[in-house]
Write a protein that holds these residues in place. Structure first.
Motif, PDB file in Angstrom:
ATOM      1  N   VAL A 316      -4.805  -5.670   1.539  1.00  0.00           N
ATOM      2  CA  VAL A 316      -3.762  -5.441   1.272  1.00  0.00           C
ATOM      3  C   VAL A 316      -2.524  -5.745   2.013  1.00  0.00           C
ATOM      4  N   THR A 378       4.393  -0.523  -3.764  1.00  0.00           N
ATOM      5  CA  THR A 378       2.977  -1.676  -3.673  1.00  0.00           C
ATOM      6  C   THR A 378       2.796  -2.122  -4.863  1.00  0.00           C
ATOM      7  N   ILE A 392       2.667  -5.294   0.256  1.00  0.00           N
ATOM      8  CA  ILE A 392       3.559  -3.996  -0.054  1.00  0.00           C
ATOM      9  C   ILE A 392       5.019  -4.673   0.799  1.00  0.00           C
TER      10      ILE A 392
END
Length: 395
Positions: A316, A378, A392
């Motif tokens: 991420v 996302t 993100i």
């Protein structure tokens, strides 16, 4: 030679560590389960030869490595529920899954011999065997089974069965209870007769002790089962020097079509015990013989259609806080096919989540594409063989 001031050396070292740390984070998540493990085992030393104690300690260490790895692949509740099956088919055969090992430390104390080992496991082999046992299946994927087996505890005794609207208040269903335990331990969802009495149809055709394939599968369907196990078992007492015997003939049928899935029959000698006289002992032993065979055959087509679970790292980018990763973790825990979410790590603006799931990795990528988490969304950037990268997007 010119020496650099100490403060400049330290500053350079810190800079290198900061540059390397994110890369280390990514690499440690790529295939966590297949990394070498360091484990310790011990064996009792005083009462046996040193070589025997050392061998016991080594085997305990390697078994611990397999147990730890299975703990990362399966949910804790499933391990507890099927621990006897895991012990018999996986943990007791731990050496089968050891690719290599190296003893890094060993000590002999007054009571114990301890061995510390670094080992790497055959992960593909372990995953395949877990899959063949049906241990990657969720409860929703497991077949529901109802047992419709009539029992005859003696040559002159009447048939005993539970699927009638007015069953006797006192009746022993030793075989039905025993095979239900075997089925449950092998991963089938067994419907309890006591919970089904209110669902029985009034038609007497479905209340006979010996049911044909048609009525048996139709009754099983009415009771909400995917599979019905029908048949008969009987007990023959010892006579003329011959031992007592328990005989059974069973068949498993699909309730949606009446199609035969598998069948099994056996006759076994019975040696009663003080704790469990015949015929109960014979029916229990017969259930263990036939139940394992039937359960494996019932699960086989379900397992074949299922995909093995594996670990995937979700990387991420653009993480603002640990709370962002927790929101993503909570969402992934409810995603289809996800068995468990193991590790959550954060380094700067980059985080990672380790997911164990069955299915195509693309499904996880699609689940995170454009997902609205309230404070952010996302976007799936890339999907690799064992990793997914998402970003993100701030609102």
């Amino acid at each position: 030679m010119t020496r650099l001031p100490l403060h400049l050396v330290c500053a350079g070292l810190v800079t290198c560590l900061l540059l390397v740390a994110p890369l280390s984070l990514v690499s440690t998540q790529s295939d966590e389960a297949s990394r070498p493990l360091v484990v310790t085992g011990s064996g009792p030393a005083p009462s046996r030869e040193v070589a025997d104690a050392r061998d016991l300690a080594l085997r305990e260490a390697l078994r611990s490595a397999v147990e730890q790895t299975v703990g990362r692949l399966l949910p804790a509740q499933r391990i507890v529920r099927y621990y006897p099956l895991l012990g018999e088919r996986i943990f007791d055969r731990s050496m089968t899954y050891v690719q290599d090992y190296q003893i890094v430390h060993e000590t002999k104390g007054p009571q114990l011999y301890r061995v510390t080992v670094q080992t790497t496991l055959h992960m593909d082999r372990l995953r395949q065997d877990l899959q063949q046992l049906g241990l990657f299946l969720t409860d929703a994927e497991r077949p529901t089974v109802v047992v419709l087996v009539a029992e005859k505890p003696g040559p002159k005794a009447p048939w005993v069965w539970w699927w009638r609207t007015s069953p006797p208040e006192q009746q022993s269903l030793a075989f039905t209870q025993a095979i239900g335990r075997v089925f449950s331990s092998r991963g089938l969802i067994v419907l309890s007769p006591s919970s089904l009495l209110g669902k029985l149809p009034q038609d007497q055709t479905y209340q006979e002790p010996l049911l044909g394939d048609g009525p048996g599968s139709a009754l099983g369907k009415a009771l909400g089962a995917r599979i019905v196990v029908a048949g008969e078992v009987s007990h023959q007492p010892a006579a003329g020097g011959s031992p007592a015997t328990a005989t059974g003939s069973l068949r498993a049928l699909r309730t949606d079509s009446g199609q035969l899935v598998t069948q099994a029959a056996a006759t076994i000698p019975v040696q009663p015990t003080p704790e469990q006289p015949s015929p109960g002992h014979g029916f229990t032993a017969l259930a263990e013989r036939l139940g394992s065979q039937l359960a494996d055959a019932i699960l086989a087509p379900v397992i074949t259609g299922a995909k093995a679970a594996r670990e995937v790292t979700v990387r991420v980018l653009g993480v603002r806080s640990y709370g962002d990763l927790l929101r993503i973790k909570e969402y992934l825990q409810e995603a289809p096919g996800v068995t468990r979410v193991d590790q959550v790590q954060l380094q700067g603006a980059q985080g990672s989540v380790t997911v164990v799931f069955s299915g195509g990795i693309e499904e996880v990528g699609r689940a995170l594409q454009g997902r609205d988490f309230g404070a952010f969304t996302t976007s799936t950037d890339s999907v690799g063989e064992d990793s997914i990268t998402v970003s993100i997007m701030k609102r």
